[in-house]
Design an enzyme around this catalytic site. Structure first.
Site, mmCIF file in Angstrom:
data_model
loop_
_atom_site.group_PDB
_atom_site.id
_atom_site.type_symbol
_atom_site.label_atom_id
_atom_site.label_comp_id
_atom_site.label_asym_id
_atom_site.label_seq_id
_atom_site.Cartn_x
_atom_site.Cartn_y
_atom_site.Cartn_z
ATOM 1 N N HIS A 1 39.580 41.750 35.555
ATOM 2 C CA HIS A 1 38.326 41.912 36.300
ATOM 3 C C HIS A 1 37.507 43.099 35.756
ATOM 4 C CE1 HIS A 1 39.999 39.205 39.336
ATOM 5 N NE2 HIS A 1 38.841 39.222 39.977
ATOM 6 N N ASP B 1 44.113 33.084 36.691
ATOM 7 C CA ASP B 1 43.984 34.448 37.214
ATOM 8 C C ASP B 1 43.895 34.313 38.741
ATOM 9 O OD1 ASP B 1 43.540 37.253 37.320
ATOM 10 O OD2 ASP B 1 41.374 36.952 37.416
ATOM 11 N N SER B 2 43.855 35.452 39.422
ATOM 12 C CA SER B 2 43.665 35.393 40.869
ATOM 13 C C SER B 2 42.222 35.048 41.231
ATOM 14 C CB SER B 2 44.024 36.744 41.496
ATOM 15 O OG SER B 2 43.179 37.741 40.965
ATOM 16 N N GLU C 1 35.357 41.131 42.487
ATOM 17 C CA GLU C 1 35.367 39.704 42.858
ATOM 18 C C GLU C 1 34.297 39.396 43.914
ATOM 19 O OE1 GLU C 1 37.678 37.484 41.541
ATOM 20 O OE2 GLU C 1 37.128 35.761 42.775
ATOM 21 N N CYS D 1 45.538 37.480 33.414
ATOM 22 C CA CYS D 1 45.681 38.340 34.586
ATOM 23 C C CYS D 1 46.678 39.439 34.231
ATOM 24 C CB CYS D 1 46.201 37.506 35.756
ATOM 25 S SG CYS D 1 46.630 38.489 37.205
ATOM 26 N N CYS E 1 43.296 45.192 33.716
ATOM 27 C CA CYS E 1 43.050 44.102 34.668
ATOM 28 C C CYS E 1 41.839 43.352 34.141
ATOM 29 C CB CYS E 1 42.765 44.686 36.053
ATOM 30 S SG CYS E 1 42.074 43.513 37.234
HETATM 31 N N1 DGL Z 1 42.463 39.919 37.211
HETATM 32 C C1 DGL Z 1 43.683 40.324 37.871
HETATM 33 C C2 DGL Z 1 44.451 41.246 36.938
HETATM 34 O O1 DGL Z 1 44.167 41.213 35.750
HETATM 35 C C3 DGL Z 1 43.331 40.849 39.241
HETATM 36 C C4 DGL Z 1 44.521 41.078 40.090
HETATM 37 C C5 DGL Z 1 44.311 41.043 41.569
HETATM 38 O O2 DGL Z 1 43.952 39.981 42.077
HETATM 39 O O3 DGL Z 1 44.608 42.058 42.214
HETATM 40 O O4 DGL Z 1 45.356 41.970 37.304
#
Ligand code: DGL
Length: 271
Positions: free
Chosen positions: A180, A7-8, A146, A70, A178
């Site tokens: 997050h 993921d990011s 985050e 992600c 998402c």
């Molecule tokens: N967890 C990522 C997602 O599901 C976050 C994306 C981001 O970094 O903008 O899209």
């Protein structure tokens, strides 16, 4: 079985947490691309390039299965060659939403790129062309989650501004598109009382656990839940957040800076 997850940032750990709840013997290699986060406001080409680098890295760590935990990367996965080999979070979430909606009005919240790519919409429409689908981008939400252990009043207001549009749409189901967002699920549930929430991390974990159980064999000899966490920018805040998400579910957790296994930062053995 060793699986690679990426993921990011910390979002994909919500998927790992759910997977640890469902599977007792597993080793995860996790890559958080924190140096390039957020993904949601980047171009499709940029995200695909990052994802390819990370997928190769996870393969080099002997991952037998790779999960794009992600929503943003998962929304561009159909553009990849052989993407069938990479599991994303979109399909399982849409399937769940299609099963639980009663009135066919489904909301989606996700990053800008995920909403722009319309992959959630496409999969939902394929499942039932009569669904009324209401996508809403929340450009700042992944980064807010985050970077904050505790949400401020302003953060609450932002979340409210993301989801309050659904009240007038008469949706009965909302997809958290998402990974997050499950971290603020309680807040969203409180604002949207009575609306069923589909958590993409839970649904994807259920799907992946089924695959893992099918593949399990007699020389499957891990008896713990282990995770190696690599972050392209390993900060103390990231470590704290990761520990908060996973600590009660994991027996061993290691952190590493960057994509090379040279600098071991922390070793945590919780049980
Ligand atoms: N967890 C990522 C997602 O599901 C976050 C994306 C981001 O970094 O903008 O899209």
């Amino acid at each position: 079985m060793k699986i690679g997850v990426f993921d990011s940032g910390i979002g994909g750990l919500t998927f790992v947490k759910e997977l640890f709840n469902l599977v007792s013997n597993i080793e995860v290699v996790y890559f958080a691309d924190t140096l390039h986060m957020p993904y949601g406001n980047k171009s499709k080409e940029y995200i695909m390039n990052r994802a390819k680098i990370i997928i190769n890295f996870l393969k080099s760590k002997d991952s037998e299965l790779i999960v794009s935990a992600c929503g943003t990367v998962s929304s561009v996965l159909p553009e990849f060659q052989n993407y069938e080999n990479i599991i994303g979070v979109v399909k399982s979430s849409c399937l769940k939403a299609s099963q639980i909606t009663k009135n066919g009005n489904i909301g989606i919240i996700a990053t800008e790129l995920s909403i722009k790519e319309k992959y959630y919409e496409k999969i939902l429409s394929n499942l039932n062309k009569n669904f009324n689908i209401y996508p809403k981008a929340c450009p700042e939400l992944a980064e807010i989650i985050e970077n904050n252990n505790n949400l401020s009043n302003q953060d609450f207001k932002y979340i409210k501004s993301c989801v309050s549009i659904f009240a007038e749409k008469n949706i009965d189901t909302l997809i958290l598109g998402c990974t997050h967002y499950p971290i603020v699920k309680k807040v969203i549930t409180k604002i949207l009382k009575g609306i069923k929430i589909v958590d993409s991390s839970i649904e994807t974990a259920k799907f992946v656990s089924k695959i893992l159980k099918e593949r399990e064999n007699s020389d499957f000899n891990y008896n713990q839940k282990k995770i190696d966490i690599y972050a392209s920018n390993l900060t103390d805040e990231f470590k704290i957040n990761a520990i908060n998400i996973l600590s009660s579910d994991v027996s061993e957790m290691f952190f590493y800076q960057g994509a090379v296994n040279t600098k071991q930062e922390v070793k945590i053995k919780l049980k």
